[in-house]
Design a protein around this motif. Structure first.
Motif, PDB file in Angstrom:
ATOM      1  N   ILE A 216       0.850  -1.199   0.000  1.00 28.50           N
ATOM      2  CA  ILE A 216       0.000   0.000   0.000  1.00 28.50           C
ATOM      3  C   ILE A 216       0.879   1.240   0.000  1.00 28.50           C
ATOM      4  O   ILE A 216       1.771   1.386   0.849  1.00 28.50           O
ATOM      5  CB  ILE A 216      -0.925   0.006   1.230  1.00 28.50           C
ATOM      6  CG1 ILE A 216      -1.784  -1.262   1.259  1.00 28.50           C
ATOM      7  CG2 ILE A 216      -1.821   1.232   1.227  1.00 28.50           C
ATOM      8  CD1 ILE A 216      -2.701  -1.351   2.453  1.00 28.50           C
TER       9      ILE A 216
ATOM     10  N   VAL B 147      -2.025   6.314   0.406  1.00 29.01           N
ATOM     11  CA  VAL B 147      -3.238   5.488   0.559  1.00 29.01           C
ATOM     12  C   VAL B 147      -3.342   4.974   1.994  1.00 29.01           C
ATOM     13  O   VAL B 147      -4.425   4.952   2.587  1.00 29.01           O
ATOM     14  CB  VAL B 147      -3.235   4.323  -0.441  1.00 29.01           C
ATOM     15  CG1 VAL B 147      -4.461   3.427  -0.240  1.00 29.01           C
ATOM     16  CG2 VAL B 147      -3.196   4.846  -1.873  1.00 29.01           C
TER      17      VAL B 147
ATOM     18  N   GLN C  72      -4.528   7.720   4.184  1.00 27.96           N
ATOM     19  CA  GLN C  72      -5.960   7.946   3.987  1.00 27.96           C
ATOM     20  C   GLN C  72      -6.782   6.918   4.753  1.00 27.96           C
ATOM     21  O   GLN C  72      -7.781   7.258   5.401  1.00 27.96           O
ATOM     22  CB  GLN C  72      -6.283   7.874   2.499  1.00 27.96           C
ATOM     23  CG  GLN C  72      -7.762   7.986   2.147  1.00 27.96           C
ATOM     24  CD  GLN C  72      -8.283   9.394   2.248  1.00 27.96           C
ATOM     25  OE1 GLN C  72      -7.544  10.302   2.558  1.00 27.96           O
ATOM     26  NE2 GLN C  72      -9.571   9.566   1.984  1.00 27.96           N
ATOM     27  N   ARG C  73      -6.379   5.670   4.691  1.00 24.86           N
ATOM     28  CA  ARG C  73      -7.102   4.602   5.380  1.00 24.86           C
ATOM     29  C   ARG C  73      -7.045   4.816   6.895  1.00 24.86           C
ATOM     30  O   ARG C  73      -8.041   4.653   7.594  1.00 24.86           O
ATOM     31  CB  ARG C  73      -6.526   3.236   5.021  1.00 24.86           C
ATOM     32  CG  ARG C  73      -6.786   2.825   3.583  1.00 24.86           C
ATOM     33  CD  ARG C  73      -6.157   1.472   3.275  1.00 24.86           C
ATOM     34  NE  ARG C  73      -6.764   0.403   4.048  1.00 24.86           N
ATOM     35  CZ  ARG C  73      -7.857  -0.257   3.687  1.00 24.86           C
ATOM     36  NH1 ARG C  73      -8.472   0.063   2.566  1.00 24.86           N
ATOM     37  NH2 ARG C  73      -8.341  -1.232   4.440  1.00 24.86           N
TER      38      ARG C  73
ATOM     39  N   VAL D 289      -6.770  -2.693   8.060  1.00 26.10           N
ATOM     40  CA  VAL D 289      -5.986  -1.550   7.596  1.00 26.10           C
ATOM     41  C   VAL D 289      -5.087  -1.936   6.425  1.00 26.10           C
ATOM     42  O   VAL D 289      -5.001  -1.226   5.430  1.00 26.10           O
ATOM     43  CB  VAL D 289      -5.131  -0.972   8.743  1.00 26.10           C
ATOM     44  CG1 VAL D 289      -4.243   0.161   8.237  1.00 26.10           C
ATOM     45  CG2 VAL D 289      -6.035  -0.476   9.872  1.00 26.10           C
TER      46      VAL D 289
ATOM     47  N   LYS E 272     -14.768  12.714   8.087  1.00 24.50           N
ATOM     48  CA  LYS E 272     -14.169  11.743   9.011  1.00 24.50           C
ATOM     49  C   LYS E 272     -14.418  12.122  10.472  1.00 24.50           C
ATOM     50  O   LYS E 272     -14.292  11.284  11.358  1.00 24.50           O
ATOM     51  CB  LYS E 272     -12.671  11.628   8.754  1.00 24.50           C
ATOM     52  CG  LYS E 272     -11.862  12.876   9.114  1.00 24.50           C
ATOM     53  CD  LYS E 272     -10.403  12.685   8.773  1.00 24.50           C
ATOM     54  CE  LYS E 272      -9.577  13.928   9.071  1.00 24.50           C
ATOM     55  NZ  LYS E 272      -8.173  13.756   8.703  1.00 24.50           N
TER      56      LYS E 272
END
Length: 349
Positions: free
Chosen positions: A71, A75, A78-79, A188, A213
């Motif tokens: 990953i 990204v 962001q997760r 995750v 969020k």
């Protein structure tokens, strides 16, 4: 005019409202606060922690020291930023303060980052850490293909994120009140032997209007209360078919009593002991109009919606319980009304 919206097979009737001032000569339909207080009420049909409709803690900054997973860094950040967290109510509501953040204009980035580091204290910043590596499981059977058995830490979950209290945070966030993910099983990332993730994270207190969020609400919706009126008796197999036209629990069955069977013009003559369809819980209905498609029910049922009965549904992400979410939303609405009132007074000046 009755406050019922008619639901027909192809049309919807009585959708316009005439209860406003000046519509009928000599009739006053002006809005009254006292009348509203007397007629308005709120009924809690069910109150579950995750399903009842704000400020919250969410990861804002991620510092990647090492990431050898598949990953990409951005990204992964962001997760991590979308993982919902919860903690002690007193700490989140009373102790944590808003963290001032400057807008990124692309200039003086280094200076601004240094200034931000100097403004992070125990009352506005939560520090989290994720340090995990994947290794082979030497005790796994030869030829094992399940990565969860063949490797250690093949999957990285939200529960692997560690809270690192500092300052007075341990006073408010310890034990069951410690900062942690609302759902520890959120996936995750996936790792394989030799891969690792080493990141530090800073979580701040924010509001949903700043970023989604920060919102503790997953889905919020409302609908009008459905009404189902059985105009003529629906008996026997027709009653069973009628019940299948609605979600489970909307329509039930009762036995035709002797008194009903003897009453002339009731439609139950000669049907003593048979099942008849009755409305149990119209609130569970989705108003699909399925019953209006069948000829045997024509003229026997009338569907509608009560125009002044709203059913709200609010799903919590997990940081707030449903009843607290509702009360907080009322507070926000009152604040907005006060702000509007002040702006109107300013305009008059």
């Amino acid at each position: 005019m009755a406050p019922i919206i008619g639901i027909n097979s192809e049309t919807v009737t009585n959708v316009t409202s005439t209860d406003f001032p000046g519509h009928w000569p000599g009739e006053d339909n002006s809005w009254s606060l006292s009348s509203f207080r007397n007629t308005f009420n709120i009924n809690i049909h069910h109150n579950e922690p995750l399903d009842s409709s704000f400020s919250l803690v969410a990861i804002e900054a991620v510092y990647v020291h090492n990431n050898t997973s598949v990953i990409q860094d951005e990204v992964l950040c962001q997760r991590l930023g979308l993982v919902p967290f919860r903690g002690g109510k007193e700490g989140i509501q009373e102790f944590l303060k808003w963290h001032p953040r400057k807008k990124d204009d692309g200039m003086n980035t280094v200076v601004e980052e240094e200034e931000e580091e100097n403004t992070k204290f125990d009352y506005n910043t939560i520090i989290l850490s994720l340090k995990i590596a994947c290794t082979r499981n030497k005790e796994a059977e030869k030829g094992e293909r399940d990565p969860l058995k063949a490797y250690h830490n093949a999957h990285v979950y939200a529960r692997d994120i560690q809270f690192k209290p500092f300052g007075r945070q341990e006073q408010y966030f310890s034990g069951e009140d410690a900062i942690g993910p609302t759902n520890p099983d959120i996936l995750v990332a996936k790792l394989r032997p030799g891969q690792c993730i080493d990141v530090d994270m800073h979580a701040f207190k924010g509001v949903g209007s700043d970023h989604a969020k920060f919102s503790p609400v997953a889905t919020a919706s409302y609908r009008l209360l459905p009404t189902i009126t059985i105009m003529k008796p629906i008996l026997g197999k027709d009653a069973e078919k009628f019940a299948r036209c609605f979600p489970q629990g909307v329509i039930g069955f009762e036995k035709v009593s002797k008194k009903e069977a003897q009453r002339k013009g009731s439609g139950y003559e000669g049907h003593e002991g048979e099942n008849k369809a009755v409305v149990l819980d119209p609130m569970k209905d989705t108003v699909s109009r399925e019953c209006l498609r069948h000829e045997e029910f024509e003229g026997k049922v009338k569907l509608g919606r009560v125009r002044d009965h709203f059913i709200f549904s609010v799903e919590s992400v997990g940081q707030w319980e449903s009843d607290a979410l509702f009360l907080e939303s009322v507070k926000v609405l009152k604040m907005k009304c006060e702000a509007l009132k002040q702006n109107l007074q300013t305009m008059n000046r």
